[in-house]
Design a protein around this motif. Sequence first.
Motif, mmCIF file in Angstrom:
data_model
loop_
_atom_site.group_PDB
_atom_site.id
_atom_site.type_symbol
_atom_site.label_atom_id
_atom_site.label_comp_id
_atom_site.label_asym_id
_atom_site.label_seq_id
_atom_site.Cartn_x
_atom_site.Cartn_y
_atom_site.Cartn_z
ATOM 1 N N THR A 249 -31.557 15.188 -5.402
ATOM 2 C CA THR A 249 -30.942 13.997 -4.815
ATOM 3 C C THR A 249 -29.732 13.605 -5.652
ATOM 4 O O THR A 249 -29.688 13.861 -6.857
ATOM 5 C CB THR A 249 -31.927 12.815 -4.770
ATOM 6 N N ASP B 185 -26.167 10.609 -5.779
ATOM 7 C CA ASP B 185 -25.510 9.418 -5.249
ATOM 8 C C ASP B 185 -24.092 9.693 -4.789
ATOM 9 O O ASP B 185 -23.564 8.953 -3.948
ATOM 10 C CB ASP B 185 -25.469 8.319 -6.324
ATOM 11 N N LEU C 54 -27.393 8.459 2.438
ATOM 12 C CA LEU C 54 -28.273 8.229 3.583
ATOM 13 C C LEU C 54 -29.590 8.985 3.392
ATOM 14 O O LEU C 54 -29.691 9.858 2.521
ATOM 15 C CB LEU C 54 -27.580 8.709 4.865
ATOM 16 N N PRO C 55 -30.583 8.683 4.199
ATOM 17 C CA PRO C 55 -31.823 9.468 4.146
ATOM 18 C C PRO C 55 -31.550 10.947 4.436
ATOM 19 O O PRO C 55 -30.517 11.311 5.002
ATOM 20 C CB PRO C 55 -32.686 8.842 5.243
ATOM 21 N N GLU C 56 -32.464 11.794 4.057
ATOM 22 C CA GLU C 56 -32.319 13.239 4.176
ATOM 23 C C GLU C 56 -31.970 13.648 5.603
ATOM 24 O O GLU C 56 -32.658 13.298 6.552
ATOM 25 C CB GLU C 56 -33.629 13.913 3.749
ATOM 26 N N THR C 57 -30.862 14.370 5.764
ATOM 27 C CA THR C 57 -30.482 14.861 7.082
ATOM 28 C C THR C 57 -31.356 16.050 7.469
ATOM 29 O O THR C 57 -31.994 16.684 6.613
ATOM 30 C CB THR C 57 -29.009 15.303 7.103
ATOM 31 N N LYS D 47 -23.708 4.266 -0.568
ATOM 32 C CA LYS D 47 -24.958 4.850 -1.030
ATOM 33 C C LYS D 47 -25.375 5.988 -0.096
ATOM 34 O O LYS D 47 -25.025 5.984 1.078
ATOM 35 C CB LYS D 47 -26.048 3.781 -1.085
ATOM 36 N N THR E 228 -26.430 3.749 12.098
ATOM 37 C CA THR E 228 -26.716 4.067 10.694
ATOM 38 C C THR E 228 -26.107 3.027 9.775
ATOM 39 O O THR E 228 -24.889 2.852 9.742
ATOM 40 C CB THR E 228 -26.160 5.458 10.320
ATOM 41 N N TRP F 92 -32.892 18.933 5.089
ATOM 42 C CA TRP F 92 -34.334 19.191 5.155
ATOM 43 C C TRP F 92 -34.582 20.692 5.261
ATOM 44 O O TRP F 92 -35.464 21.232 4.597
ATOM 45 C CB TRP F 92 -34.931 18.450 6.346
#
Length: 505
Positions: A391, A393, A462-465, A460, A203, A469
Amino acid sequence: MPLWLFLSGFVSGTQFSLNNYPILLIAGFAFYYYSLLSAKGSLKQSLIYSFMFGYGFFSYSHSWISHPLTAFGDVYASLQPIVFVGVPFIGALFFLVIGVCNYIFKRGGGYRVVALSGVTVLGEYLRCEYAPAVPLGQVGSMWITVPYIAQGAALFGMYGLSFITIVLSYSVGNIRQSKLPMVVSMGVCIALILFGAWRMSTTPLAVSDHIIRAVPTSFEQREKFKSIEMRVEHLKQAVRASFVKSERVPAVILWPETAIEFGLLQHGMGYDFTYPEIKAYLQQALHKESLLLGGIVMRSATNEAYNILFGLTKVQDIIYIYKKRFLAQFGEFMPSFLLGITKALGIHAMDDFSRGEEGQEQLVLANGLKINPIICYEGSFTGRAIYPNQTTDLITVATNDAWFGYNGKEQQFMSHAFRAIEEGVSVVRCANGGFSGYVSPLGVYTVSLSNRTMDLEFHKPLPETLYRWMVNRCSYWLEIVFGIVLCWVGISEFFFRRRMRVRYV
């Protein structure tokens, strides 16, 4: 046997620290399950064994709850033994449900391990989320010191880790009857470790362009409101520590919960401090590109009290207010069903606080940085730091952990660290009694026990876990899972008993 169960529960309860040995908790719960197997034909024994283990478990893990009474000097000192004995007693009642189910369930092997594990985690969930809603001491939180396993929170959250841990523990306790459950549970743990190793090694973590300055303080709780002169001195100390020159201007200066011991007043024109000169004093020191995010108590225009964070800029005045949503019993409100008892004992809440509403506005800075601020132990509620389909930060935690004693501070930090893994978002924590620090989106943490100011670079998001979700699409997915498990257990028991009756007719 009851004494040994108390001791094994006590040892298990000591493992909620940043210097723990998870094997001790697993061994403690394994011994508890082994004892349940020997008592499954007796309801009385099952209840006694469960109560003694639960009482030992909460005697240490939740001993910090009696610590706030020391902040009032000798006023409530006589009540400490009552709280110290009473809190483990209440917690142990949740283990009595396991004892009842141990007597009711007739099937053995892997089914019994999974069914009792589900009941155990259901008790943990109800205790932490609803009654009495003290979300610390979750079994899964001990894995924060084992990063590869802790990554499982990105898949199924804190209670998923608790379930895997309990299944593994009970499988070890079941080894004399069947080795298969332990083999399967060990396989699941190995798969989880491999996933964690893969996630941490592959990651990419990008550093944000902004920095945040955390300004811990170290005031004794009993000294905070002692006199006006002391409040002024505390404010001056916080300002001196906050507004120092540095190479990079911080986007946010974060203060702890109730860092300012003066009040904030809401009126028709906006907000102002009880002493108006405080605002001018702070704005004079603020850089034009920084926002001060500080904790204070606010009185609304209708005289309601809120525990809040305010966002103050040099030019635009107070531009943001966040009201604490999850209040602490006894410290911020008195549960209605205990009012009569507490009044007779001479206990009163520190103030009659009101809850902040759900769906409060997110803090968005002029540079586009989106921040989700949370206050104290409300950051320990899994899935609540970010609203569904939102979302962010950065998550900031402002806490007044001077109430909790060392044990409570450490548990709270561990719990907050899991919010970073679950959400894939950095967490910055600022406390006024120790355990400030930073947690990356992968759960790698840095802890500071001093009151030294920290300029922190954060990563920053990370993409949606997978966990986020599921929360985004169904906020109550955990309740649904528990409902399915309970239905499965009930149906399985019904058909098993029916087959047994037919066999012996």
